[in-house]
Enzyme design. Structure first.
Site, PDB file in Angstrom:
ATOM      1  N   CYS A 102      26.053  33.143  92.549  1.00 45.70           N
ATOM      2  CA  CYS A 102      25.626  33.087  91.090  1.00 45.70           C
ATOM      3  C   CYS A 102      25.457  31.601  90.452  1.00 45.70           C
ATOM      4  O   CYS A 102      24.849  31.534  89.368  1.00 45.70           O
ATOM      5  CB  CYS A 102      26.630  33.948  90.563  1.00 45.70           C
ATOM      6  SG  CYS A 102      28.264  33.896  90.639  1.00 45.70           S
ATOM      7  N   ASP A 125      21.584  36.697  83.346  1.00 44.89           N
ATOM      8  CA  ASP A 125      22.781  37.102  84.406  1.00 44.89           C
ATOM      9  C   ASP A 125      22.043  36.805  86.043  1.00 44.89           C
ATOM     10  O   ASP A 125      21.006  37.359  86.409  1.00 44.89           O
ATOM     11  CB  ASP A 125      22.917  38.627  84.408  1.00 44.89           C
ATOM     12  CG  ASP A 125      24.271  39.003  85.193  1.00 44.89           C
ATOM     13  OD1 ASP A 125      24.455  38.272  86.255  1.00 44.89           O
ATOM     14  OD2 ASP A 125      24.741  39.929  84.925  1.00 44.89           O
ATOM     15  N   HIS A 144      23.053  37.631  88.700  1.00 47.77           N
ATOM     16  CA  HIS A 144      23.928  38.594  89.927  1.00 47.77           C
ATOM     17  C   HIS A 144      22.467  39.671  89.978  1.00 47.77           C
ATOM     18  O   HIS A 144      22.611  40.359  90.997  1.00 47.77           O
ATOM     19  CB  HIS A 144      24.819  39.296  89.396  1.00 47.77           C
ATOM     20  CG  HIS A 144      26.022  38.160  88.885  1.00 47.77           C
ATOM     21  ND1 HIS A 144      26.214  37.693  87.762  1.00 47.77           N
ATOM     22  CD2 HIS A 144      26.762  37.949  89.849  1.00 47.77           C
ATOM     23  CE1 HIS A 144      27.438  37.051  87.782  1.00 47.77           C
ATOM     24  NE2 HIS A 144      27.657  36.861  89.186  1.00 47.77           N
TER      25      HIS A 144
END
Length: 463
Positions: free
Chosen positions: A296, A420, A422
């Site tokens: 990440c 994000d 992820h």
């Protein structure tokens, strides 16, 4: 060529062939040959053979032939907006799929045209003549990729739009001639390319020669900054800054600026402070790399690097995971065995890589508890207002990218604009925005008891 922000952008593209003979023993003769070749092209585009084809439509326009058109309903006095009804929209993944996007993307409508030349035969051709040349000459044929833009209000007539495009075409050939003459060498001519740049209040077309780097064009950019009264602490005219037209596909497949499709959070007295410019969304599982569960921070760093690349601060491509790891080995932060591993990195490593690969300095903002992030509105607002770069935030085993804040100075209320890394799916904008992979988050988004380091990249002061 200057373009103001009106309802429509008419963009004319095509190729004209430049032909000239260069006498290598006579520099002045070569210059006059180049000028004569451009003069011949100007004569061609001023002739009745010039044709504009409206892309994806049956409409052909002859701007220099008393405004002749293939459709009886398309006349010189026709409002230019009416040409839309003859354009067939293409089906495909790049069409807008939601009403929200249509509303958010409301902006100038781009009408694409193709430059053509009618082939005709003259019945009154003159007698042929022969000329014998005794000195050595070099014949040069060069394609000129024409790319002209003008703005128009929907009520402007097609006649005025076509006249404006002809004028823009002449101006572009003149600019190309000056570029060719300025950068020509004894036996070669540089190929001129048109680039469009978005200024604070208008779009500007600039001609750059192929094969000449941005660094070599420093003096040209300085002249442009001075001419248009632009600050000298950020790039406006590097090739990477070129304007991206609505509807154009990015060849690398990454999504750009998904946050622009989000609704503004409702906070009383709040102001928005968001990332400036263009970035690419980098996340898990892209580039055939399975980094689910450990990459990440690498992906957040890639998003930051893409911002510096697309703002023209660097010509370096976005680094891979291994290149990031190698940079940390090179600066002495990691052992050689780190390269090729699946080890996490954090904000401090991101800071080191940005400096090593891009020469970018960063500030680190330390927060001992996630609950304190709600009080960092002023610092983050100031960052986005002055630097405008994406921010990497790492805490515990998670990393995210902060793209902005909505913050009220009076009440202290804050929302964080989060990208994000992820996310593991495809480049589906609607899924990414609807499911919150790019979205506005409240202070409760952070682990209230975990510590966080924020890496705030600083913009180099360059032209």
């Amino acid at each position: 060529m200057v373009l103001t922000d009106n309802n429509f952008i008419f963009r004319l593209k095509g190729v004209l062939e430049l032909f000239c003979q260069l006498d290598s023993s006579n520099g002045a003769h070569g210059q006059s040959s180049v000028s004569k070749a451009f003069k011949d092209l100007n004569a061609r585009i001023s002739s009745e053979s010039l044709v504009f084809m409206v892309c994806n439509s049956p409409v052909l326009l002859w701007p220099n032939k008393a405004f002749h058109s293939t459709l009886e309903s398309v006349r010189e006095e026709t409002p230019c907006r009416d040409v839309q009804q003859h354009i067939e929209l293409e089906d495909g993944p790049n069409r807008k799929s939601s009403k929200r996007r249509d509303k958010k993307d409301a902006g100038p409508i781009v009408v694409n045209l193709k430059l053509l030349m009618e082939i005709s035969e003259s019945g009154n051709s003159g007698a042929l003549s022969l000329c014998r040349v005794t000195n050595k000459q070099q014949c040069v044929t060069m394609p000129l990729c024409i790319d002209c833009v003008i703005s128009a209000d929907g009520n402007d007539t097609l006649g005025s739009v076509c006249s404006g495009l002809v004028e823009a075409l002449r101006a572009q050939l003149s600019d190309m001639e000056q570029t060719v003459l300025r950068y020509r060498k004894e036996k070669t001519l540089p190929v001129p390319h048109a680039f469009h740049f978005q200024l604070p209040d208008r779009l500007l077309t600039v001609i750059y020669p192929a094969g000449v780097t941005d660094d070599q064009l420093q003096s040209v950019r300085e002249e442009l900054h001075s001419e248009h009264d632009l600050p000298s602490d950020r790039p406006y005219f590097r090739r990477a800054n070129a304007f991206h037209f609505p509807g154009e596909v990015y060849k690398d497949g990454y999504l750009r600026n998904p946050h622009t499709n989000l609704a503004t959070p409702s906070i009383e007295d709040a102001k928005l402070y968001v990332v400036r410019g263009v970035y690419s969304y980098h996340h898990y599982m892209q580039d055939r790399v399975n980094d689910n569960g450990w990459g990440c921070a690498y992906r957040s760093l890639q998003t930051i690097c893409s911002w510096f690349q697309q703002q023209g601060y660097t010509e370096r491509s976005v680094p891979t995971h291994k290149q990031i790891q190698q940079a940390l080995v090179d600066v002495g932060d990691k052992e050689p065995s780190f390269v090729g591993s699946r080890q996490w990195i954090g904000s401090i490593e991101v800071q080191a890589v940005l400096n090593q690969l891009l020469g970018v300095d960063s500030k680190i903002l330390f927060v001992s508890r996630g609950s304190e992030l709600a009080s960092k509105g002023r610092e983050l607002a100031n960052h986005f207002q002055t630097e405008g770069t994406p921010v990497m935030i790492g805490g515990g085993v998670l990393a995210h990218t902060i793209l902005g804040v909505a913050w009220s100075e009076t009440s202290g209320q804050i929302r964080f604009l989060i990208l994000d890394p992820h996310y593991t799916g495809g480049e589906d904008l609607q899924t990414i925005t609807d499911k919150g992979w790019c979205g506005w988050k409240g202070p409760e988004f952070w682990d209230q008891n975990a510590y966080y380091n924020l890496c705030l990249p600083q913009t180099p002061k360059i032209i």
